[in-house]
Design a protein around this motif. Structure first.
Motif, mmCIF file in Angstrom:
data_model
loop_
_atom_site.group_PDB
_atom_site.id
_atom_site.type_symbol
_atom_site.label_atom_id
_atom_site.label_comp_id
_atom_site.label_asym_id
_atom_site.label_seq_id
_atom_site.Cartn_x
_atom_site.Cartn_y
_atom_site.Cartn_z
ATOM 1 N N VAL A 175 0.848 -1.190 0.000
ATOM 2 C CA VAL A 175 0.000 0.000 0.000
ATOM 3 C C VAL A 175 0.890 1.249 0.000
ATOM 4 O O VAL A 175 1.834 1.357 0.785
ATOM 5 C CB VAL A 175 -0.935 0.001 1.225
ATOM 6 C CG1 VAL A 175 -1.557 1.385 1.445
ATOM 7 C CG2 VAL A 175 -2.031 -1.040 1.074
ATOM 8 N N ARG A 213 -2.239 -5.229 -2.567
ATOM 9 C CA ARG A 213 -1.347 -4.329 -1.831
ATOM 10 C C ARG A 213 -1.705 -4.398 -0.343
ATOM 11 O O ARG A 213 -2.850 -4.130 0.040
ATOM 12 C CB ARG A 213 -1.494 -2.893 -2.317
ATOM 13 C CG ARG A 213 -0.921 -2.617 -3.698
ATOM 14 C CD ARG A 213 -1.086 -1.152 -4.036
ATOM 15 N NE ARG A 213 -0.596 -0.824 -5.363
ATOM 16 C CZ ARG A 213 -0.868 0.305 -5.995
ATOM 17 N NH1 ARG A 213 -1.655 1.213 -5.420
ATOM 18 N NH2 ARG A 213 -0.379 0.538 -7.194
ATOM 19 N N THR A 219 -0.629 -3.390 3.801
ATOM 20 C CA THR A 219 0.102 -2.440 4.639
ATOM 21 C C THR A 219 1.247 -3.164 5.358
ATOM 22 O O THR A 219 1.469 -4.353 5.160
ATOM 23 C CB THR A 219 -0.851 -1.798 5.656
ATOM 24 O OG1 THR A 219 -1.531 -2.834 6.386
ATOM 25 C CG2 THR A 219 -1.888 -0.918 4.962
ATOM 26 N N VAL A 253 -6.202 -3.688 -8.610
ATOM 27 C CA VAL A 253 -5.550 -3.721 -7.295
ATOM 28 C C VAL A 253 -6.580 -3.911 -6.191
ATOM 29 O O VAL A 253 -7.641 -3.276 -6.201
ATOM 30 C CB VAL A 253 -4.760 -2.419 -7.053
ATOM 31 C CG1 VAL A 253 -4.215 -2.363 -5.630
ATOM 32 C CG2 VAL A 253 -3.621 -2.277 -8.062
ATOM 33 N N GLU A 256 -6.598 -3.605 -2.023
ATOM 34 C CA GLU A 256 -5.803 -3.169 -0.873
ATOM 35 C C GLU A 256 -6.336 -3.800 0.407
ATOM 36 O O GLU A 256 -7.548 -3.969 0.566
ATOM 37 C CB GLU A 256 -5.826 -1.643 -0.738
ATOM 38 C CG GLU A 256 -5.106 -0.920 -1.863
ATOM 39 C CD GLU A 256 -4.880 0.548 -1.574
ATOM 40 O OE1 GLU A 256 -3.890 1.102 -2.082
ATOM 41 O OE2 GLU A 256 -5.700 1.149 -0.834
ATOM 42 N N GLY A 285 -5.569 -3.704 4.803
ATOM 43 C CA GLY A 285 -4.846 -3.126 5.934
ATOM 44 C C GLY A 285 -5.398 -3.640 7.242
ATOM 45 O O GLY A 285 -6.419 -4.332 7.286
ATOM 46 N N THR A 303 -4.624 2.623 3.415
ATOM 47 C CA THR A 303 -5.445 2.138 2.304
ATOM 48 C C THR A 303 -6.444 3.201 1.857
ATOM 49 O O THR A 303 -6.863 4.060 2.644
ATOM 50 C CB THR A 303 -6.210 0.870 2.694
ATOM 51 O OG1 THR A 303 -7.008 1.151 3.862
ATOM 52 C CG2 THR A 303 -5.258 -0.269 3.012
ATOM 53 N N GLY A 355 -10.813 -0.387 0.523
ATOM 54 C CA GLY A 355 -9.815 -1.345 0.975
ATOM 55 C C GLY A 355 -10.405 -2.358 1.947
ATOM 56 O O GLY A 355 -11.371 -2.064 2.657
#
Length: 247
Positions: free
Chosen positions: A97, A129, A131, A181, A183, A185, A229, A233
């Motif tokens: 991220v 992605r 974190t 993508v 994301e 987190g 994010t 996300g």
């Protein structure tokens, strides 16, 4: 499905292989230790034979700017060509991220280069992605230490447990390619300085943490939400306190 996990013996890869196996998939861990080398091409075509999905969670052994760029460009080019030849229907890669927002970081520039190779390949793909991992809190603090004092910004993070990253990657891998993508987190916004303080305290480490807005994170200064994010996300469940207590 047959799912080949590149980097399958590492922190995320080993957890991912176990989770996929528990759900009835043929999860094949692939790494130099198993005779699969994405830099030289050794064993890559063989391991991808009959694969439905390939997941790349591998990482560079060196974080020097030139080394990490060479690793991700070479490995990804090798994997993409072999995946296309094998008729793999879903190419999944783990990224970071904020990578596209922080060009001063050589590591993150290399991850962006990896992502660009994938998106331009023509293969059905998903990029996950994540974190920063809880497991890396100590390394982040160590990298920010100068003369025994940790210098860290208060920029926000959404740190996440490696276990939760593996779960998120696994869910994406068994789903349809998003050709974009995803994301993911952690459940809390935590300042980097505070994360390091809590990590040090949990280990009984007496190092002082000084909040410095100009302190660099692996080569780059951070804005307040560089590592957070965006809208849409995914949010993992494990908090940092729960992770610490479990350890």
């Amino acid at each position: 499905m047959k799912i080949v996990v590149i980097g399958g013996s590492g922190l995320i890869g080993s957890k991912l292989v176990a989770k996929l196996g528990d759900h009835g998939h043929e999860a094949v861990p692939a790494s130099p230790a198993s005779g699969v080398n994405t830099l030289t091409g050794e064993g890559v075509a063989e391991v991808l034979t009959g694969a439905d999905v390939v997941v790349d969670v591998s990482n560079s052994p060196s974080f020097a700017d030139a080394d990490v760029l060479e690793f991700f460009e070479t490995a990804t080019t090798t994997l993409l060509a072999a995946a296309a030849e094998a008729g793999v229907g879903h190419y999944v890669a783990l990224s970071v991220v904020g990578a596209d927002r922080l060009p001063d970081s050589g590591y993150l520039r290399a991850k962006v280069a990896q992502e660009q190779l994938i998106t331009k390949s023509g293969l059905p793909y998903s990029i996950v992605r994540a974190t920063q991992f809880f497991e890396f809190a100590k390394a982040i603090g160590d990298a920010a230490t100068v003369d025994g004092v940790v210098h860290a910004p208060s920029a926000l993070m959404e740190p996440i447990a490696a276990e939760d990253v593996a779960s998120a990657v696994g869910r994406v891998a068994v789903g349809a390619p998003v050709n974009g993508v995803v994301e993911v987190g952690g459940p809390e916004l935590i300042g980097m300085d505070d994360l390091i303080r809590r990590s040090l305290a949990a280990r009984g480490d007496a190092r002082e943490v000084v909040t410095d807005p100009h302190a660099r994170y692996f080569g780059t200064e951070l804005a307040e939400r560089s590592l957070v994010t965006g809208d849409g996300g995914l949010t993992a469940e494990t908090t940092f306190a729960e992770w610490l207590a479990a350890r």
